[in-house]
Design a protein around this motif. Structure first.
Motif: not given
Length: 237
Positions: A138-148, A223-224, A116-120
């Protein structure tokens, strides 16, 4: 990674315990992670001496109650046994722990990352043309094998469009989730389309109380730019 359609195993240094009622059934500092040929997530196998209550070839008796067919053995690991856990109907053991942290569903795969990585980034979530979430934190959660997955702070979610449900799931990498459905159903959007972890495990603390939506069924604009809806195991919900 070890799961390749064949049997694989590797030692783990984690202290693993399994408890039922007031009885510690498994207490092992020498567990083995096992990937079976038809089992893409790992199981634990334990030295026989680290498991109490073994009765017969595949039964387990704890506090006077016998669970039949819940113990497995492997020809490759003749001195080890595995206790049914994942995809087993009914309760075998009540709680499992790695060190002092409770784990759910199945052992965590050391070859799988959940970050889980905080983002702007500017993230907007639309369902049926209505904006249900809009955030620049948002917090972007990167999980192996799944979409962000895009986790939105609760203050940036329009809960007037959602209603809580009684559904709940457990994840070995995040904890226990609660769900929301749309108050006004939209064709093609299933129930329980949004979720949050109110008490995530420490490794996923960054998503606490944030709300995520299934990318598979909603429109997510980052981002649009509207993202494509991914095809995943959740697409058939």
């Amino acid at each position: 990674m070890p799961y390749d359609g064949t049997f694989n195993w590797e030692p783990s240094r984690r202290w693993v315990r399994g408890v039922r009622g007031g009885t510690t059934v498994v207490d092992s500092k020498a567990p083995v992670l096992v990937w079976g040929p038809d089992h893409p997530v790992p199981a634990y196998a334990f030295p026989i001496s680290d498991v109490s209550g073994l009765t017969g070839a595949s039964d387990l008796t704890v506090e006077g109650e016998t669970s039949a067919g819940v113990v497995s053995t492997y020809p490759e690991l003749p001195d080890h046994v595995s206790i049914a856990w994942f995809r087993y109907e009914g309760t075998v053991l009540d709680h499992w722990y790695e060190e002092e942290e409770e784990i759910f569903v199945h052992p965590r795969d050391p070859y799988k990352r959940v970050d889980p990585i905080p983002s702007s980034r500017h993230v907007r979530v639309e369902i049926g043309g209505r904006v249900v979430a809009d955030t620049r934190n948002p917090v972007l959660l990167y999980e192996t094998g799944l979409p962000t997955r895009y986790y939105v702070p609760p203050g940036d979610v329009d809960f007037a469009l959602l209603e809580p449900t009684d559904s709940g799931t457990r994840c070995p990498y995040k904890g226990e989730a609660s769900y929301w459905s749309l108050r006004e159903p939209v064709e093609g959007v299933p129930a329980d389309v949004a979720w949050a972890y109110h008490d995530p495990i420490p490794a996923a603390a960054g998503i606490k109380d944030h709300v995520a939506f299934y990318n598979e069924f909603v429109d997510i604009i980052v981002d649009g730019v509207k993202e494509d809806r991914p095809e995943t195991v959740f697409s058939k919900r």
